[in-house]
Write an enzyme that holds these catalytic residues in place. Structure first.
Site, mmCIF file in Angstrom:
data_model
loop_
_atom_site.group_PDB
_atom_site.id
_atom_site.type_symbol
_atom_site.label_atom_id
_atom_site.label_comp_id
_atom_site.label_asym_id
_atom_site.label_seq_id
_atom_site.Cartn_x
_atom_site.Cartn_y
_atom_site.Cartn_z
ATOM 1 N N ASP A 147 -11.589 2.238 3.363
ATOM 2 C CA ASP A 147 -11.876 0.827 3.096
ATOM 3 C C ASP A 147 -13.343 0.589 2.738
ATOM 4 O O ASP A 147 -13.716 -0.507 2.334
ATOM 5 C CB ASP A 147 -11.518 -0.020 4.324
ATOM 6 C CG ASP A 147 -10.153 -0.690 4.165
ATOM 7 O OD1 ASP A 147 -9.740 -0.922 3.013
ATOM 8 O OD2 ASP A 147 -9.525 -0.980 5.191
ATOM 9 N N LYS B 126 0.839 -1.203 0.000
ATOM 10 C CA LYS B 126 0.000 0.000 0.000
ATOM 11 C C LYS B 126 0.874 1.254 0.000
ATOM 12 O O LYS B 126 0.591 2.214 -0.713
ATOM 13 C CB LYS B 126 -0.941 -0.022 1.220
ATOM 14 C CG LYS B 126 -2.024 -1.084 1.092
ATOM 15 C CD LYS B 126 -2.847 -1.281 2.351
ATOM 16 C CE LYS B 126 -3.825 -2.450 2.153
ATOM 17 N NZ LYS B 126 -4.579 -2.823 3.322
ATOM 18 N N GLN C 272 -5.718 -1.539 9.567
ATOM 19 C CA GLN C 272 -5.322 -2.790 8.908
ATOM 20 C C GLN C 272 -5.826 -3.985 9.725
ATOM 21 O O GLN C 272 -5.526 -4.106 10.909
ATOM 22 C CB GLN C 272 -3.784 -2.830 8.774
ATOM 23 C CG GLN C 272 -3.253 -4.056 8.067
ATOM 24 C CD GLN C 272 -3.635 -4.101 6.584
ATOM 25 O OE1 GLN C 272 -3.553 -3.117 5.872
ATOM 26 N NE2 GLN C 272 -4.048 -5.277 6.116
#
Ligand code: NAD
Length: 287
Positions: A119, A52, A96
């Site tokens: 997300d 990422k 995460q």
């Protein structure tokens, strides 16, 4: 058989996104920014966030990592999320996953402001998705749809079978395929006779985390297969599909690695850019 390469698609899409970001950063005198919260040192998570970071740097998104200890308290994590929600320099954030068991994952995800939810997991963003309204889509389903678009696959009228019903992959991807005119079957761990639901499918999305759950006997000739699964078996990364055999029958199939994974990262980049644009436009309106 044609390989649906997420690596190839995301490379091309990132180039286009990079150009958009350069222009927008000049216009608003600010680059988009993404905060990543990592708890502990899960090796898979460390590897994902590395990807990422690299992708953010490539397209011109400021990447900021908040790496917390495994034993961080719920209160400390909540405090950080609230601070990042209020930080005007941060456009988007992700927590995460997975996080350690002592932390309340659902509560923390919903604590991330809807306006910074890169997300697309926030209950309000998911609510918009199910009502077919503009929203921040979860990164993996968004990446899957992006991959189908890149290869100009029109699912309208197709029979689509999705194996897996999680909130982050199976369920939203089913909704998104249905919105595009596919007829949907969603299978899960309680489904009896999986084959009866896959054998007539024109497109199958597999997201279970069960290696080789989809085998050649379960698919028809010419099927399109999207393998979301990531499994480490004997030190090797494999998907949920018996790729060697199914690829002999399928017309198109994603590899693992190099299929959905890079497109998930691309989905995250696009979400970050969209949230950034929303923030910049709302700042202008509020003047
Ligand atoms: P999850 O554990 O939340 O959900 C798994 C789903 O599979 C459940 O809905 C369950 O009902 C279903 N399932 C389990 N066993 C089954 C069986 N025998 N038959 C039918 N259905 C069964 O997992 P998830 O978060 O949706 O992720 C699924 C997989 O995708 C995992 O391997 C994960 O690592 C991977 N993943 C990959 C990416 C990527 O970018 N490539 C992103 C997210 C998740």
């Amino acid at each position: 058989m044609m390989l649906l390469s997420g690596r190839k698609a995301s490379k091309a899409l990132k180039e286009t996104l990079k150009n958009k970001i350069v222009k927008a950063s000049e216009k608003y005198s600010k680059s988009p920014s993404l905060a990543v919260i990592l708890v502990g040192d899960n090796p898979a998570s460390l590897s994902y966030i590395k990807g990422k970071k690299k992708a953010c740097e490539l397209v011109g998104i400021d990447y900021k990592l908040y790496h917390l200890k495994e034993d961080v308290s719920q209160f400390e994590l909540e405090t950080l999320i609230v601070e990042l929600n209020q930080d005007e320099q941060i456009d988007a954030m992700i927590l995460q996953l997975p996080i350690p068991k002592h932390l309340d994952e659902n509560y923390l995800i919903d604590l991330i402001s809807r306006e910074k939810d890169a997300d697309g997991f926030h209950v309000v963003n998911q609510g918009y998705l199910y009502q077919h309204k503009k929203t921040i889509y979860p990164a993996t389903p968004k990446g899957i749809i992006g991959l189908l678009d890149f290869y100009q696959i029109n699912v309208e009228g197709m029979n689509a079978t999705i194996i897996g019903r999680s909130n982050i992959v199976g369920f939203p991807v089913a909704r998104m395929l249905m919105d595009r005119g596919a007829t949907i079957t969603v299978c899960h761990s309680k489904t009896k006779d999986l084959k009866s639901h896959t054998i007539n499918a024109d497109i199958i999305v597999v997201a279970t985390g069960r290696p080789h759950i989809l085998t050649k006997e379960m698919v028809k000739s010419g099927v399109i297969v999207v393998d979301v699964g990531i499994n480490r078996v004997d030190g090797k990364l494999i998907g949920d599909v018996d790729f060697d055999e199914v690829s002999k029958i399928a017309s198109m199939i994603t590899p693992v690695p190099g299929g959905v994974g890079p497109m998930t990262i691309y989905g995250l980049l696009e979400n970050t850019f969209e949230l950034y644009l929303e923030h910049q436009e709302s700042k202008i309106k509020s003047f």
